[in-house]
Design a protein around this motif. Sequence first.
Motif, PDB file in Angstrom:
ATOM      1  N   LYS A 177      32.716 -20.192   8.029  1.00  0.00           N
ATOM      2  CA  LYS A 177      32.585 -18.867   7.432  1.00  0.00           C
ATOM      3  C   LYS A 177      32.454 -18.950   5.908  1.00  0.00           C
ATOM      4  O   LYS A 177      31.579 -18.315   5.309  1.00  0.00           O
ATOM      5  CB  LYS A 177      33.796 -18.000   7.816  1.00  0.00           C
ATOM      6  N   SER A 178      33.315 -19.732   5.291  1.00  0.00           N
ATOM      7  CA  SER A 178      33.253 -19.859   3.831  1.00  0.00           C
ATOM      8  C   SER A 178      31.976 -20.564   3.388  1.00  0.00           C
ATOM      9  O   SER A 178      31.396 -20.224   2.346  1.00  0.00           O
ATOM     10  CB  SER A 178      34.479 -20.622   3.320  1.00  0.00           C
ATOM     11  N   ASP A 221      34.982 -14.770  -5.953  1.00  0.00           N
ATOM     12  CA  ASP A 221      35.796 -15.048  -4.771  1.00  0.00           C
ATOM     13  C   ASP A 221      37.274 -15.094  -5.148  1.00  0.00           C
ATOM     14  O   ASP A 221      37.878 -16.167  -5.224  1.00  0.00           O
ATOM     15  CB  ASP A 221      35.367 -16.353  -4.104  1.00  0.00           C
ATOM     16  N   ASP A 254      37.898 -13.991   1.151  1.00  0.00           N
ATOM     17  CA  ASP A 254      38.288 -14.876   2.236  1.00  0.00           C
ATOM     18  C   ASP A 254      39.698 -14.512   2.699  1.00  0.00           C
ATOM     19  O   ASP A 254      40.524 -14.075   1.893  1.00  0.00           O
ATOM     20  CB  ASP A 254      38.238 -16.331   1.768  1.00  0.00           C
ATOM     21  N   ALA A 296      35.619 -12.764   5.223  1.00  0.00           N
ATOM     22  CA  ALA A 296      35.853 -13.684   6.321  1.00  0.00           C
ATOM     23  C   ALA A 296      37.309 -13.583   6.742  1.00  0.00           C
ATOM     24  O   ALA A 296      38.192 -13.340   5.906  1.00  0.00           O
ATOM     25  CB  ALA A 296      35.512 -15.118   5.912  1.00  0.00           C
TER      26      ALA A 296
END
Length: 486
Positions: A177-178, A221, A254, A296
Amino acid sequence: MGLALPPQRVTVNLSPADLLKEGSHYDLPIALALLAAMGVLAKESLAGFVVLGELALDGSLTRVPGVLPAAIAAAAGGRGIICPAACGGEAAWGGFMPQPDEPDRVPVVAAPSLLALINHLRGQQTLSAPQALISDDTIAYPDLAEIKGQETAKRVLELAAAGGHNLLMMGPPGSGKSMLAARLPGLLPPLEAEEALEATMVRSLAGEGSDRLSRRRAFRDPHHSATLQALVGGGARVRPGEVSLAHHGVLFLDELPEFSRAALEALRQPMETGRVTVARAAAHVTYPARFQLVAAMNPCRCGHLMEASRGCGRAPRCGIDYQAKLSGPLLDRIDLCIDVPRVDAADLALPPPAESSADVAARVAAARAVQRDRLAALDRKGKLTAIEAEPTAGLLSERARNWSKPRCNADTDGALLAAIAEPDAEGRALLTRAAERLGLSARAWHRTLRVARTLADLDGSDAVRRLHIAEALSYRRAEARSALAA
Protein backbone atom coordinates in the motif's frame (compact mmCIF):
# COMPACT_ATOMS: atom_id res chain seq x y z
CA MET A 1 28.89 50.08 10.66
CA GLY A 2 30.46 52.93 12.64
CA LEU A 3 27.14 54.70 13.18
CA ALA A 4 26.08 55.88 16.65
CA LEU A 5 22.48 56.28 17.72
CA PRO A 6 21.49 59.89 18.51
CA PRO A 7 21.57 60.81 22.24
CA GLN A 8 17.80 61.06 22.49
CA ARG A 9 14.73 58.91 22.88
CA VAL A 10 13.88 56.66 19.92
CA THR A 11 10.25 55.57 19.58
CA VAL A 12 9.20 52.88 17.11
CA ASN A 13 5.48 52.83 16.41
CA LEU A 14 4.03 49.67 14.86
CA SER A 15 0.56 50.66 13.76
CA PRO A 16 -2.19 49.51 14.14
CA ALA A 17 -1.44 48.86 17.80
CA ASP A 18 -4.22 46.31 18.32
CA LEU A 19 -2.81 43.95 15.66
CA LEU A 20 -0.44 41.40 17.21
CA LYS A 21 3.10 41.71 15.79
CA GLU A 22 5.11 38.50 15.50
CA GLY A 23 8.19 37.40 13.64
CA SER A 24 11.65 38.70 12.86
CA HIS A 25 10.73 40.23 9.49
CA TYR A 26 10.19 43.61 11.22
CA ASP A 27 13.94 43.92 11.92
CA LEU A 28 14.94 45.37 8.56
CA PRO A 29 12.10 47.91 8.18
CA ILE A 30 12.72 49.20 11.72
CA ALA A 31 16.43 49.58 10.98
CA LEU A 32 15.79 51.41 7.68
CA ALA A 33 13.23 53.70 9.29
CA LEU A 34 15.71 54.58 12.01
CA LEU A 35 18.45 55.29 9.47
CA ALA A 36 16.08 57.51 7.52
CA ALA A 37 15.17 59.41 10.70
CA MET A 38 18.88 59.88 11.43
CA GLY A 39 19.47 61.26 7.97
CA VAL A 40 21.74 58.41 6.86
CA LEU A 41 19.24 57.50 4.13
CA ALA A 42 16.97 59.80 2.17
CA LYS A 43 13.34 59.11 2.94
CA GLU A 44 12.56 59.29 -0.77
CA SER A 45 14.80 56.27 -1.43
CA LEU A 46 12.48 54.11 0.69
CA ALA A 47 9.21 55.41 -0.71
CA GLY A 48 7.23 52.88 -2.68
CA PHE A 49 8.86 49.79 -1.15
CA VAL A 50 7.59 46.95 1.01
CA VAL A 51 10.41 45.91 3.35
CA LEU A 52 10.89 42.70 5.32
CA GLY A 53 13.92 40.81 6.60
CA GLU A 54 15.70 39.57 9.71
CA LEU A 55 18.78 41.48 10.82
CA ALA A 56 21.61 39.51 12.43
CA LEU A 57 24.01 41.03 14.96
CA ASP A 58 26.80 41.22 12.36
CA GLY A 59 24.58 43.22 9.99
CA SER A 60 23.78 40.37 7.60
CA LEU A 61 20.22 39.79 6.41
CA THR A 62 18.74 36.32 6.81
CA ARG A 63 15.73 34.55 5.31
CA VAL A 64 12.22 35.16 6.62
CA PRO A 65 8.97 33.37 5.71
CA GLY A 66 6.25 34.82 3.52
CA VAL A 67 8.39 36.75 1.02
CA LEU A 68 6.62 35.45 -2.11
CA PRO A 69 3.07 36.45 -1.05
CA ALA A 70 4.47 39.76 0.19
CA ALA A 71 6.07 40.35 -3.22
CA ILE A 72 2.80 39.54 -4.99
CA ALA A 73 0.94 41.90 -2.67
CA ALA A 74 3.55 44.58 -3.37
CA ALA A 75 3.12 44.06 -7.11
CA ALA A 76 -0.65 44.37 -6.76
CA GLY A 77 -0.15 47.71 -5.01
CA GLY A 78 2.42 48.96 -7.52
CA ARG A 79 5.29 48.82 -5.05
CA GLY A 80 8.74 47.28 -5.01
CA ILE A 81 10.13 45.00 -2.34
CA ILE A 82 13.33 45.00 -0.27
CA CYS A 83 14.30 41.66 1.22
CA PRO A 84 17.33 39.50 2.15
CA ALA A 85 19.43 38.11 -0.68
CA ALA A 86 18.42 34.56 0.34
CA CYS A 87 14.82 35.45 -0.55
CA GLY A 88 15.62 37.30 -3.77
CA GLY A 89 14.76 34.50 -6.17
CA GLU A 90 11.49 33.93 -4.33
CA ALA A 91 10.59 37.64 -4.39
CA ALA A 92 11.45 37.96 -8.09
CA TRP A 93 8.48 35.79 -9.00
CA GLY A 94 6.15 38.43 -7.58
CA GLY A 95 6.83 40.59 -10.62
CA PHE A 96 6.76 37.81 -13.21
CA MET A 97 3.55 35.94 -12.57
CA PRO A 98 1.32 34.91 -14.16
CA GLN A 99 3.61 34.81 -17.23
CA PRO A 100 7.24 33.89 -16.41
CA ASP A 101 8.56 35.35 -19.68
CA GLU A 102 7.22 38.87 -19.08
CA PRO A 103 9.72 41.63 -18.13
CA ASP A 104 10.14 42.36 -14.43
CA ARG A 105 7.34 44.71 -13.40
CA VAL A 106 8.33 45.04 -9.74
CA PRO A 107 11.70 46.39 -8.52
CA VAL A 108 13.20 43.78 -6.21
CA VAL A 109 16.18 44.75 -4.05
CA ALA A 110 17.78 41.70 -2.42
CA ALA A 111 20.72 42.61 -0.19
CA PRO A 112 23.12 40.29 1.65
CA SER A 113 23.69 42.80 4.47
CA LEU A 114 22.40 46.07 5.83
CA LEU A 115 25.61 47.87 4.82
CA ALA A 116 25.28 46.70 1.21
CA LEU A 117 21.66 47.84 1.18
CA ILE A 118 22.60 51.30 2.51
CA ASN A 119 25.27 51.70 -0.16
CA HIS A 120 22.78 50.63 -2.83
CA LEU A 121 20.12 53.09 -1.70
CA ARG A 122 22.71 55.89 -1.56
CA GLY A 123 23.96 55.10 -5.07
CA GLN A 124 27.42 53.97 -3.93
CA GLN A 125 26.87 50.32 -4.90
CA THR A 126 24.61 48.50 -7.32
CA LEU A 127 23.07 45.23 -6.23
CA SER A 128 22.32 42.79 -9.03
CA ALA A 129 18.67 42.04 -9.64
CA PRO A 130 17.64 38.55 -8.51
CA GLN A 131 16.55 36.03 -11.12
CA ALA A 132 13.23 34.18 -11.10
CA LEU A 133 14.39 30.60 -11.57
CA ILE A 134 12.51 27.35 -12.12
CA SER A 135 13.81 24.20 -10.47
CA ASP A 136 15.04 21.52 -12.86
CA ASP A 137 13.39 18.82 -10.68
CA THR A 138 15.83 16.10 -11.67
CA ILE A 139 15.00 13.90 -8.67
CA ALA A 140 13.37 10.72 -9.98
CA TYR A 141 10.21 9.28 -8.48
CA PRO A 142 9.97 5.59 -7.53
CA ASP A 143 8.93 3.54 -10.55
CA LEU A 144 5.68 1.61 -10.76
CA ALA A 145 7.54 -1.21 -12.50
CA GLU A 146 9.11 -2.13 -9.16
CA ILE A 147 5.75 -3.40 -7.87
CA LYS A 148 4.94 -6.99 -8.77
CA GLY A 149 1.35 -8.14 -8.85
CA GLN A 150 -1.43 -5.82 -7.60
CA GLU A 151 -2.75 -5.18 -11.11
CA THR A 152 -6.11 -3.99 -9.79
CA ALA A 153 -4.43 -1.56 -7.42
CA LYS A 154 -2.28 -0.22 -10.26
CA ARG A 155 -5.37 0.33 -12.38
CA VAL A 156 -7.05 2.27 -9.57
CA LEU A 157 -3.87 4.27 -8.95
CA GLU A 158 -3.89 5.31 -12.61
CA LEU A 159 -7.56 6.23 -12.30
CA ALA A 160 -6.88 8.32 -9.19
CA ALA A 161 -4.05 10.16 -10.94
CA ALA A 162 -6.08 10.81 -14.08
CA GLY A 163 -9.01 12.42 -12.28
CA GLY A 164 -7.49 13.68 -9.02
CA HIS A 165 -9.71 11.34 -6.97
CA ASN A 166 -9.28 10.51 -3.29
CA LEU A 167 -8.15 6.93 -2.67
CA LEU A 168 -8.30 4.52 0.29
CA MET A 169 -6.36 1.24 0.20
CA MET A 170 -7.07 -1.51 2.73
CA GLY A 171 -4.96 -4.61 3.08
CA PRO A 172 -2.70 -6.68 5.34
CA PRO A 173 0.81 -5.49 6.28
CA GLY A 174 3.36 -5.84 3.50
CA SER A 175 0.88 -5.91 0.64
CA GLY A 176 2.39 -2.79 -1.00
CA LYS A 177 0.00 0.00 0.00
CA SER A 178 2.72 2.48 0.93
CA MET A 179 4.75 1.57 -2.17
CA LEU A 180 1.76 2.26 -4.39
CA ALA A 181 1.09 5.62 -2.72
CA ALA A 182 4.73 6.70 -3.07
CA ARG A 183 4.53 6.17 -6.83
CA LEU A 184 1.45 8.32 -7.36
CA PRO A 185 3.37 11.64 -7.71
CA GLY A 186 5.35 10.11 -10.58
CA LEU A 187 2.08 9.56 -12.48
CA LEU A 188 0.77 13.10 -12.03
CA PRO A 189 1.47 15.85 -14.59
CA PRO A 190 3.73 18.73 -13.47
CA LEU A 191 2.16 21.79 -11.95
CA GLU A 192 0.98 24.55 -14.23
CA ALA A 193 2.41 28.04 -13.66
CA GLU A 194 -0.51 29.28 -11.58
CA GLU A 195 -0.63 26.06 -9.55
CA ALA A 196 3.11 26.22 -8.88
CA LEU A 197 2.76 29.81 -7.69
CA GLU A 198 -0.03 28.96 -5.25
CA ALA A 199 1.83 25.94 -3.85
CA THR A 200 5.03 27.95 -3.44
CA MET A 201 3.17 30.75 -1.67
CA VAL A 202 1.92 28.34 0.98
CA ARG A 203 5.37 26.86 1.49
CA SER A 204 6.78 30.37 1.78
CA LEU A 205 4.33 31.23 4.55
CA ALA A 206 5.31 28.03 6.36
CA GLY A 207 9.00 28.93 6.19
CA GLU A 208 9.80 26.33 3.52
CA GLY A 209 10.45 28.84 0.75
CA SER A 210 13.07 28.34 -1.94
CA ASP A 211 14.86 30.55 -4.44
CA ARG A 212 13.39 28.48 -7.26
CA LEU A 213 9.82 27.79 -8.32
CA SER A 214 9.20 24.05 -8.46
CA ARG A 215 6.67 22.32 -10.73
CA ARG A 216 6.84 19.11 -8.71
CA ARG A 217 3.63 18.19 -6.94
CA ALA A 218 3.98 17.98 -3.18
CA PHE A 219 3.83 14.60 -1.46
CA ARG A 220 3.16 15.06 2.25
CA ASP A 221 3.09 12.00 4.50
CA PRO A 222 2.68 13.10 8.14
CA HIS A 223 3.01 10.52 10.91
CA HIS A 224 -0.21 9.29 12.47
CA SER A 225 0.77 11.04 15.72
CA ALA A 226 0.31 14.44 14.01
CA THR A 227 -1.93 16.80 15.94
CA LEU A 228 -5.01 18.57 14.66
CA GLN A 229 -3.06 21.84 14.35
CA ALA A 230 -0.24 20.15 12.43
CA LEU A 231 -2.70 18.60 10.00
CA VAL A 232 -5.08 21.48 9.22
CA GLY A 233 -3.08 24.46 10.46
CA GLY A 234 -2.92 26.59 13.59
CA GLY A 235 -0.54 27.11 16.45
CA ALA A 236 0.67 30.35 17.97
CA ARG A 237 1.30 31.95 14.55
CA VAL A 238 -1.52 30.19 12.68
CA ARG A 239 0.84 28.43 10.28
CA PRO A 240 -0.40 26.37 7.32
CA GLY A 241 -0.96 22.70 8.07
CA GLU A 242 -0.24 19.58 6.05
CA VAL A 243 -3.49 19.91 4.08
CA SER A 244 -2.31 23.30 2.80
CA LEU A 245 1.30 22.24 2.25
CA ALA A 246 -0.15 19.48 0.02
CA HIS A 247 -2.04 22.07 -2.09
CA HIS A 248 -2.22 20.79 -5.71
CA GLY A 249 -0.37 17.69 -4.51
CA VAL A 250 -0.86 14.48 -2.56
CA LEU A 251 -1.58 14.06 1.14
CA PHE A 252 -0.75 10.48 2.14
CA LEU A 253 -2.10 9.27 5.49
CA ASP A 254 -0.69 5.87 6.36
CA GLU A 255 -2.36 3.85 9.14
CA LEU A 256 -5.45 6.05 8.74
CA PRO A 257 -7.43 4.81 11.80
CA GLU A 258 -4.44 5.58 14.04
CA PHE A 259 -4.88 9.34 13.49
CA SER A 260 -6.94 11.11 16.12
CA ARG A 261 -10.66 11.26 15.46
CA ALA A 262 -10.69 15.07 15.66
CA ALA A 263 -7.88 15.37 13.10
CA LEU A 264 -9.64 13.07 10.63
CA GLU A 265 -12.98 14.81 10.98
CA ALA A 266 -11.27 18.15 10.34
CA LEU A 267 -10.41 16.91 6.84
CA ARG A 268 -14.04 16.83 5.77
CA GLN A 269 -14.46 20.55 5.01
CA PRO A 270 -11.22 21.07 3.00
CA MET A 271 -11.91 17.89 1.03
CA GLU A 272 -15.11 19.52 -0.20
CA THR A 273 -14.19 23.20 -0.52
CA GLY A 274 -10.47 23.13 -1.34
CA ARG A 275 -9.62 25.55 1.47
CA VAL A 276 -9.35 25.52 5.26
CA THR A 277 -10.19 28.33 7.65
CA VAL A 278 -8.25 28.45 10.91
CA ALA A 279 -10.11 30.52 13.50
CA ARG A 280 -8.26 31.61 16.63
CA ALA A 281 -8.81 34.37 19.16
CA ALA A 282 -5.94 36.41 17.66
CA ALA A 283 -6.33 35.50 13.99
CA HIS A 284 -8.80 34.27 11.39
CA VAL A 285 -6.91 32.92 8.37
CA THR A 286 -7.97 30.99 5.27
CA TYR A 287 -5.41 28.84 3.44
CA PRO A 288 -5.80 26.89 0.19
CA ALA A 289 -6.12 23.11 0.60
CA ARG A 290 -6.93 21.56 -2.79
CA PHE A 291 -5.15 18.27 -2.10
CA GLN A 292 -5.61 14.68 -3.24
CA LEU A 293 -6.06 12.37 -0.28
CA VAL A 294 -4.45 8.93 -0.46
CA ALA A 295 -4.86 6.78 2.64
CA ALA A 296 -3.84 3.27 3.65
CA MET A 297 -4.98 1.08 6.50
CA ASN A 298 -4.97 -2.47 7.80
CA PRO A 299 -8.32 -4.29 8.05
CA CYS A 300 -7.83 -4.63 11.83
CA ARG A 301 -5.24 -3.83 14.45
CA CYS A 302 -3.24 -7.03 13.89
CA GLY A 303 -3.71 -6.73 10.13
CA HIS A 304 -4.69 -10.35 9.45
CA LEU A 305 -8.46 -10.19 9.65
CA MET A 306 -9.07 -12.11 6.41
CA GLU A 307 -6.43 -14.78 7.12
CA ALA A 308 -7.92 -17.54 9.28
CA SER A 309 -4.54 -19.05 10.11
CA ARG A 310 -3.03 -15.77 11.34
CA GLY A 311 -5.97 -13.77 12.66
CA CYS A 312 -6.41 -12.99 16.34
CA GLY A 313 -9.05 -14.52 18.58
CA ARG A 314 -11.26 -11.43 18.47
CA ALA A 315 -12.03 -11.68 14.74
CA PRO A 316 -14.24 -10.39 13.22
CA ARG A 317 -15.10 -8.04 16.08
CA CYS A 318 -11.60 -6.56 16.10
CA GLY A 319 -11.99 -5.53 12.45
CA ILE A 320 -15.40 -3.96 13.05
CA ASP A 321 -14.10 -1.91 15.98
CA TYR A 322 -10.94 -0.86 14.13
CA GLN A 323 -12.72 0.26 10.97
CA ALA A 324 -15.40 2.04 13.02
CA LYS A 325 -12.77 4.69 13.84
CA LEU A 326 -13.49 6.11 10.38
CA SER A 327 -16.80 7.96 10.23
CA GLY A 328 -19.31 7.52 7.45
CA PRO A 329 -19.14 11.17 6.32
CA LEU A 330 -15.37 10.90 5.90
CA LEU A 331 -15.59 7.66 3.90
CA ASP A 332 -18.36 9.17 1.81
CA ARG A 333 -15.86 11.77 0.57
CA ILE A 334 -13.42 9.14 -0.70
CA ASP A 335 -14.08 8.26 -4.35
CA LEU A 336 -12.06 5.05 -4.59
CA CYS A 337 -11.90 2.32 -1.93
CA ILE A 338 -10.06 -0.88 -2.81
CA ASP A 339 -8.72 -3.99 -1.13
CA VAL A 340 -5.01 -4.66 -1.58
CA PRO A 341 -4.48 -8.39 -0.90
CA ARG A 342 -1.22 -10.05 0.02
CA VAL A 343 1.09 -10.69 -2.94
CA ASP A 344 1.52 -14.40 -3.71
CA ALA A 345 4.94 -16.00 -3.90
CA ALA A 346 4.26 -16.83 -7.55
CA ASP A 347 3.90 -13.12 -8.35
CA LEU A 348 7.05 -12.25 -6.43
CA ALA A 349 9.01 -14.77 -8.48
CA LEU A 350 7.98 -13.18 -11.77
CA PRO A 351 10.28 -10.70 -13.58
CA PRO A 352 9.51 -6.97 -13.16
CA PRO A 353 6.48 -5.71 -15.13
CA ALA A 354 7.18 -4.20 -18.52
CA GLU A 355 4.96 -1.16 -17.92
CA SER A 356 6.74 1.66 -16.11
CA SER A 357 5.53 4.86 -14.46
CA ALA A 358 6.35 6.77 -17.64
CA ASP A 359 3.90 4.62 -19.64
CA VAL A 360 1.10 5.19 -17.15
CA ALA A 361 1.97 8.89 -16.79
CA ALA A 362 1.54 9.33 -20.55
CA ARG A 363 -2.04 8.01 -20.36
CA VAL A 364 -2.73 10.16 -17.30
CA ALA A 365 -1.39 13.25 -19.09
CA ALA A 366 -3.64 12.55 -22.08
CA ALA A 367 -6.71 12.21 -19.84
CA ARG A 368 -5.82 15.40 -17.95
CA ALA A 369 -5.39 17.25 -21.24
CA VAL A 370 -8.91 16.21 -22.26
CA GLN A 371 -10.27 17.49 -18.95
CA ARG A 372 -8.34 20.75 -19.22
CA ASP A 373 -9.58 21.43 -22.75
CA ARG A 374 -13.15 20.57 -21.79
CA LEU A 375 -13.12 22.89 -18.76
CA ALA A 376 -11.46 25.65 -20.81
CA ALA A 377 -14.22 25.40 -23.41
CA LEU A 378 -16.86 25.72 -20.70
CA ASP A 379 -14.97 28.66 -19.20
CA ARG A 380 -15.06 30.49 -22.53
CA LYS A 381 -18.81 29.99 -22.58
CA GLY A 382 -19.13 31.48 -19.11
CA LYS A 383 -20.22 28.21 -17.50
CA LEU A 384 -17.18 27.78 -15.29
CA THR A 385 -17.22 29.86 -12.12
CA ALA A 386 -15.10 29.68 -9.00
CA ILE A 387 -16.53 29.89 -5.51
CA GLU A 388 -15.97 33.30 -3.96
CA ALA A 389 -13.55 33.21 -1.03
CA GLU A 390 -13.13 35.65 1.80
CA PRO A 391 -10.10 37.95 1.77
CA THR A 392 -7.26 36.25 3.61
CA ALA A 393 -4.36 37.28 5.76
CA GLY A 394 -1.14 37.11 3.75
CA LEU A 395 -2.67 35.96 0.45
CA LEU A 396 -4.44 38.13 -2.08
CA SER A 397 -8.18 37.72 -2.25
CA GLU A 398 -8.10 37.56 -6.05
CA ARG A 399 -5.74 34.57 -5.75
CA ALA A 400 -8.04 33.04 -3.15
CA ARG A 401 -10.93 33.08 -5.59
CA ASN A 402 -9.00 30.64 -7.78
CA TRP A 403 -8.59 28.03 -5.04
CA SER A 404 -11.97 26.48 -5.84
CA LYS A 405 -11.61 26.75 -9.59
CA PRO A 406 -12.15 23.27 -11.12
CA ARG A 407 -8.99 21.86 -12.68
CA CYS A 408 -9.88 18.17 -13.10
CA ASN A 409 -12.87 15.84 -12.83
CA ALA A 410 -12.58 15.50 -9.05
CA ASP A 411 -13.22 19.26 -8.67
CA THR A 412 -16.47 19.38 -10.63
CA ASP A 413 -19.90 19.49 -9.04
CA GLY A 414 -23.47 20.61 -9.57
CA ALA A 415 -24.47 21.85 -13.00
CA LEU A 416 -20.89 21.57 -14.25
CA LEU A 417 -20.73 17.87 -13.39
CA ALA A 418 -24.11 17.29 -15.00
CA ALA A 419 -22.86 18.99 -18.17
CA ILE A 420 -19.73 16.87 -18.54
CA ALA A 421 -20.69 13.51 -17.00
CA GLU A 422 -24.27 12.84 -18.06
CA PRO A 423 -24.41 9.04 -18.59
CA ASP A 424 -26.27 7.30 -21.37
CA ALA A 425 -29.66 5.72 -20.75
CA GLU A 426 -28.26 2.36 -19.66
CA GLY A 427 -25.69 3.97 -17.40
CA ARG A 428 -28.27 6.19 -15.72
CA ALA A 429 -30.57 3.22 -15.16
CA LEU A 430 -27.74 1.26 -13.54
CA LEU A 431 -26.74 4.18 -11.32
CA THR A 432 -30.35 4.77 -10.25
CA ARG A 433 -30.86 1.11 -9.42
CA ALA A 434 -27.57 0.95 -7.49
CA ALA A 435 -28.41 4.12 -5.54
CA GLU A 436 -31.74 2.63 -4.46
CA ARG A 437 -30.30 -0.75 -3.46
CA LEU A 438 -27.14 0.54 -1.78
CA GLY A 439 -28.59 3.70 -0.28
CA LEU A 440 -26.03 5.98 -1.91
CA SER A 441 -26.06 9.56 -0.68
CA ALA A 442 -26.26 12.51 -3.03
CA ARG A 443 -22.53 13.02 -2.52
CA ALA A 444 -21.83 9.38 -3.41
CA TRP A 445 -23.98 9.77 -6.55
CA HIS A 446 -21.95 12.75 -7.72
CA ARG A 447 -18.61 11.17 -6.86
CA THR A 448 -19.56 8.06 -8.79
CA LEU A 449 -20.27 10.23 -11.82
CA ARG A 450 -16.87 11.92 -11.44
CA VAL A 451 -15.06 8.58 -11.39
CA ALA A 452 -17.10 7.37 -14.36
CA ARG A 453 -16.19 10.53 -16.29
CA THR A 454 -12.50 9.85 -15.65
CA LEU A 455 -12.88 6.22 -16.76
CA ALA A 456 -14.44 7.48 -19.98
CA ASP A 457 -11.55 9.92 -20.47
CA LEU A 458 -9.02 7.11 -20.04
CA ASP A 459 -10.95 5.07 -22.62
CA GLY A 460 -11.09 8.02 -25.03
CA SER A 461 -14.88 8.06 -24.92
CA ASP A 462 -16.90 11.25 -25.17
CA ALA A 463 -19.89 9.64 -23.47
CA VAL A 464 -20.15 8.09 -20.00
CA ARG A 465 -21.42 4.57 -20.61
CA ARG A 466 -22.87 1.78 -18.50
CA LEU A 467 -19.50 0.04 -18.27
CA HIS A 468 -17.94 3.17 -16.77
CA ILE A 469 -20.75 3.51 -14.22
CA ALA A 470 -20.41 -0.16 -13.24
CA GLU A 471 -16.67 0.09 -12.66
CA ALA A 472 -17.06 3.34 -10.71
CA LEU A 473 -19.63 1.68 -8.44
CA SER A 474 -17.26 -1.21 -7.78
CA TYR A 475 -14.83 1.24 -6.18
CA ARG A 476 -17.27 2.54 -3.59
CA ARG A 477 -16.55 1.70 0.03
CA ALA A 478 -16.70 -1.88 1.31
CA GLU A 479 -20.23 -1.61 2.77
CA ALA A 480 -21.66 -0.80 -0.65
CA ARG A 481 -19.76 -3.60 -2.39
CA SER A 482 -20.85 -6.16 0.17
CA ALA A 483 -24.47 -5.07 -0.17
CA LEU A 484 -24.20 -5.37 -3.94
CA ALA A 485 -22.84 -8.90 -3.63
CA ALA A 486 -25.67 -9.83 -1.29
